[in-house]
Structures are given as structure tokens and as C-alpha cells.
Design an enzyme around this catalytic site. Structure first.
Site, short mmCIF file in Angstrom:
data_model
loop_
_atom_site.label_atom_id
_atom_site.label_comp_id
_atom_site.label_asym_id
_atom_site.label_seq_id
_atom_site.Cartn_x
_atom_site.Cartn_y
_atom_site.Cartn_z
N CYS A 288 0.83 -1.20 0.00
CA CYS A 288 0.00 0.00 0.00
C CYS A 288 0.87 1.26 0.00
CB CYS A 288 -0.95 0.00 1.19
SG CYS A 288 -0.13 -0.17 2.81
N HIS A 315 1.67 5.10 9.75
CA HIS A 315 0.81 4.03 9.25
C HIS A 315 -0.17 3.56 10.32
CE1 HIS A 315 -0.48 0.40 7.21
NE2 HIS A 315 0.28 0.70 6.16
#
Length: 477
Positions: A288, A315
């Protein structure tokens, strides 16, 4: 009265947006045509979302686009024999009204601008897809694939493969598809066929198969042939492990939704998807974070040149971490994810070079896991080859987000109030936060948001389409 004028205007917009919805739905389901407004998807959009998408146009081009000006384009589009395209009616309408005073030439204009899409892909056959694993990414991929359900859909979800098979498993899997604490309820209905071990979602019949190893399934028993198997487990990352899928009867290709090891191609759609060939049978959609930063890095490197830099990823926590303190083989990840910021490593900075070789050896990277369930941010601290200002960088990235080959990967926001929860459900690989940009001399710091679940899943679907030869046109050019 002034109040009456505003109410009348709102009523007109609302009614036009309502009239658009069935046309947009039929175009998507029956013709595979995805309508967007300056890149903003109108798939399953509510009336309010359609109105908001029109309001955004003024930020992009300086001119208003009224619904009464765009509605004739949706009508004209619905009459065309156009298939398997992504069509930006915002760009079509703005360009038209800048050069015309009435709607008399709209049908001829739109037919000319969208000529490539007429009779497009008429001879292509639907392709079977199997999801191996049904966790966070697997279920979002299922939602995206089911969303495409219709007579013109060429990418068909046929099965999911799971380990286990204990009593009640099928209903629990269906329930997890039906409800999601981050992304909200499934847009439609989900039921189960317990006798035949299947989930039915919006008319899509999904066979549930239980297996302990990728090589022990005979997909042809379920009418599945030459399938693309999307491995969402992350257990197998090299050619030997992922190659086990190809030993199953009925499987033809494999896509890993994680960074791969060895010589497997790591693809960031929009950057190096042209590296995919018809002969490739095992691919990776990278991570991602790699998907979020690589398009922006490519854009900046193409324009200004990047000497070197550092990527810091803020994150959201993932299932790999613990809810409360407990043993974990990795440093620090054993500490409670909802209660701590946790410094950890990321391979995204090095992985960029697999998709963008000119960045080889130029980036370092680290990560901080934070107590949010979704949406992350990458901070790109870069030394450029060219002196720049904040305005230089932002203007360029804004143009890339609107008019370049990376327009479906890079989004751009000028909001001074945007926060992470506002980006849940973003379909872009990354969103440039222009208000946070810092640039002076040859140094620049960029802040890029990304929905590390849904935005990444959209990138994965694009790679799937490319692997199966089903890539859609983006129109107008």
C-alpha cells in the site's frame, strides 16, 4: 426573496442529481462505463455526493459546472454504444461550454471525443477471479468486484478459498462482508447458500472453498477455468510458494497483494504496469505504501529530478500487531497497537526502485504505526536537482492529478481542515496534501495521505485487469 432563490436552486440541483443516478448505474452495470467528475468517481454516488462533485470543479478550473450543464452529457453518453471506459463528464462538459452557447451540438461532440470507446472490447470474454484469503484486503477486493456486477462485467468473482471450515464459518464470513467497522455496511444484500457452501452478494454467486494448501484445489469442479488467483494471505511471497497456486487445476495466473521476493515483478499501476506481459503468470501488486508514494515520486523526478530523500510512513495499525501487550517476534510490535505509537521498519522506500528503477539507492525509509484503524500518511523529505517553491511543486502536482497519465493514482487536496478519517474510502493510491507542502531551494517535503486498505485495493483491481487483458480506456484523452 433571496432565501427562495437559494432553495429553488438547491431543488433543481437535487432533482437533476436524482435523474442522473439511474443513468450512471445502467452505464456502469450494463456497459462497463465508469463515469467520473474531474477524477472523482460517481459510482453508486448519492445525490449529495453528485452535487458535491460538481462543486469541486470550480476549484480545479475556476469556473462553475452546473448540473443542468452536465446532465445532457450523461444523457448523451447513455445513448452511445460505448463500453469498458472511464469517462470524465466534468472535463467533457467544461471544454464544451467554453466553446458553445447551447446544447445543440452535444451528441456530435461527445461521439467525436469518445470515439475510441465505441464498440470497444466487444469481443472480450469474461475472466474468472478467485480470492485466496478473505481478510481486510480480500473482503475489500470482493466489494470492488461485486460492485462491477452487471451484464457487461468482464472481471467476475467466482470463489474465495479459506482455511478451516468449522461450523458457522460460512455465516461469519458473510457477516464480515456485510458489515465493516471502518468502511461501513456493504452496499447491497448478502446471503448464504449453506447447502452448497456459497455466499450470494448482489446476485454474485461466490463459491466458498476450504483448502490447507494452494495446490490442492480443483477449480474446474466449480466451473472455474483459467482463473486469476489473488493471494491475500501474505504467507507465500516467492516464486516457489506462489507457484503452488498454478498446480491447482483451473488456475492460470497468480497475483500477490504484498511485496514479492526474488525476480517476481512488483507492479505499481500507473507507473510500471506496462511491464506486465501476456506470458507473466506470477505478479505482485507491491505494498500500500509503495503504491501511495511511487506515483508522486515519479511525477517529481520527471519534472524536478530527485537526488535523494527519506520516506517516513505514519501508518495505521494492522492485524499483525497486538490489541494488548503480548509476545511478538518483531521488535516493539508486541506492544498494544491501540495504545501506542510504535516505531517499526518499512521496505517501501527500497521497494520503490522495483517499480521505478531510476530511484535505486536514493531513498531511505522508516515507519511509525499509530492508533488509528485505517488511512496512513507518507512524508517525503526530498533533495531535488532543481530549485523550487511551494507554488511550483503544488501547481505541478495539481496538474498531474487532473490531466496526466497518473490522474487515477494521484489525488490533490487544498483543504486546510482535512484529517485522516476524511480519506476513508479514497480510491486513489495517494492524496497530496498541498497545504502541508514545504519547499525551499532544492529541498521539498511532501505529505501524502492514503487509504492503505481501500485505495490500495483499487490499485490491485487495476493490476488484475491488466493481467487479464481487460484494461479500460480513460476518456477524453
Amino acid at each position: 426573496m433571496n432565501a427562495d432563490k437559494h432553495l429553488k436552486s438547491w431543488q433543481e440541483r437535487f432533482e437533476l442529481a436524482e435523474a442522473m443516478q439511474p443513468l450512471l448505474g445502467k452505464l456502469y452495470r450494463n456497459q462497463g462505463v465508469e463515469v467520473v467528475m474531474y477524477g472523482k468517481p460517481l459510482i453508486n454516488a448519492s445525490t449529495i455526493e453528485i452535487i458535491k462533485a460538481h462543486r469541486l470543479v470550480r476549484r480545479f478550473v475556476g469556473d462553475k459546472l452546473r448540473l443542468r450543464e452536465s446532465f445532457p452529457f450523461v444523457e448523451a453518453l447513455s445513448k452511445l454504444d460505448i463500453k469498458h471506459c472511464k469517462v470524465d463528464i466534468g472535463k467533457l462538459a467544461v471544454n464544451y461550454w467554453r466553446n458553445h452557447e447551447d446544447a445543440s451540438n452535444i451528441e456530435a461532440y461527445i461521439a467525436l471525443e469518445l470515439g475510441q470507446g465505441i464498440n470497444n472490447d466487444a469481443d472480450k470474454e469474461p475472466k474468472d477471479v478467485v480470492l485466496y484469503g478473505f481478510g481486510r484486503i480480500g473482503r475489500l477486493l470482493a466489494r470492488l468486484l461485486i460492485e462491477k456486477t452487471g451484464s457487461s462485467n468482464l472481471l467476475r468473482l467466482r470463489a474465495i478459498v479459506l482455511r478451516g471450515g468449522r461450523k458457522g464459518d460460512l455465516e461469519k464470513r458473510a457477516s464480515l462482508l456485510r458489515r465493516d467497522s471502518v468502511h461501513g455496511p456493504f452496499n447491497g444484500s448478502v446471503s448464504i447458500d449453506e447447502e452448497n457452501n456459497a455466499i450470494i452478494a448482489n446476485g454474485t454467486y461466490i463459491q466458498v472453498i476450504y483448502a490447507n494448501s494452494p495446490d490442492e484445489v480443483d477449480y474446474t469442479q466449480y466451473g472455474i477455468n483459467n482463473a486469476l488467483v489473488v493471494d491475500n494471505t501474505g504467507i507465500w511471497k516467492d516464486e516457489d510458494g506462489l507457484g503452488l497456486h498454478l498446480k491447482s487445476i483451473g488456475a492460470a495466473k497468480v497475483l500477490l497483494t504484498a511485496p514479492a521476493k526474488g525476480g517476481i515483478k512488483n507492479v505499481v499501476y500507473g507507473v510500471n504496469h506496462d511491464d506486465i506481459t501476456a506470458e507473466d503468470t506470477i505478479m505482485s501488486a507491491a505494498s500500500c505504501t509503495t503504491n501511495a508514494i511511487t506515483p508522486v515520486l515519479k511525477a517529481l523526478n520527471d519534472k524536478f529530478g530527485i537526488d535523494n530523500g527519506h520516506v517516513e510512513t505514519i501508518h495505521s495499525y494492522t492485524n499483525d500487531q497486538n490489541l494488548i501487550d503480548n509476545y511478538h517476534k518483531a521488535d516493539r510490535r508486541g506492544r498494544s497497537a491501540p495504545l501506542n505509537m510504535v516505531i517499526t521498519s518499512t521496505g517501501a522506500a527500497k521497494a520503490v526502485s522495483k517499480a521505478l528503477p531510476e530511484m535505486e539507492g536514493k531513498l531511505t525509509g522508516n515507519a511509525i504505526r499509530v492508533p488509528t484503524p485505517n488511512v496512513s500518511m507518507a512524508i517525503l523529505s526530498l533533495n531535488l536537482n532543481t530549485e523550487v517553491s511551494k507554488e511550483d511543486v503544488n501547481t505541478y502536482l495539481r496538474d498531474m492529478a487532473l490531466h496526466s497519465d497518473l490522474q487515477h493514482q494521484i489525488d490533490y487536496t487544498e483543504s486546510t481542515e482535512i484529517v485522516s478519517s476524511d480519506l476513508v474510502g479514497s480510491r486513489y493510491a495517494g492524496v497530496v496534501d498541498s497545504q502541508a507542502t514545504i519547499a525551499e531551494g532544492k529541498r521539498a517535503t511532501l505529505y501524502v495521505w492514503y487509504d492503505n486498505e481501500f485505495g490500495y485495493s483499487c490499485q490491485v483491481v487495476s493490476v488484475m485487469e491488466k493481467m487479464l487483458g481487460l484494461t479500460t480506456l480513460s476518456l477524453p484523452n
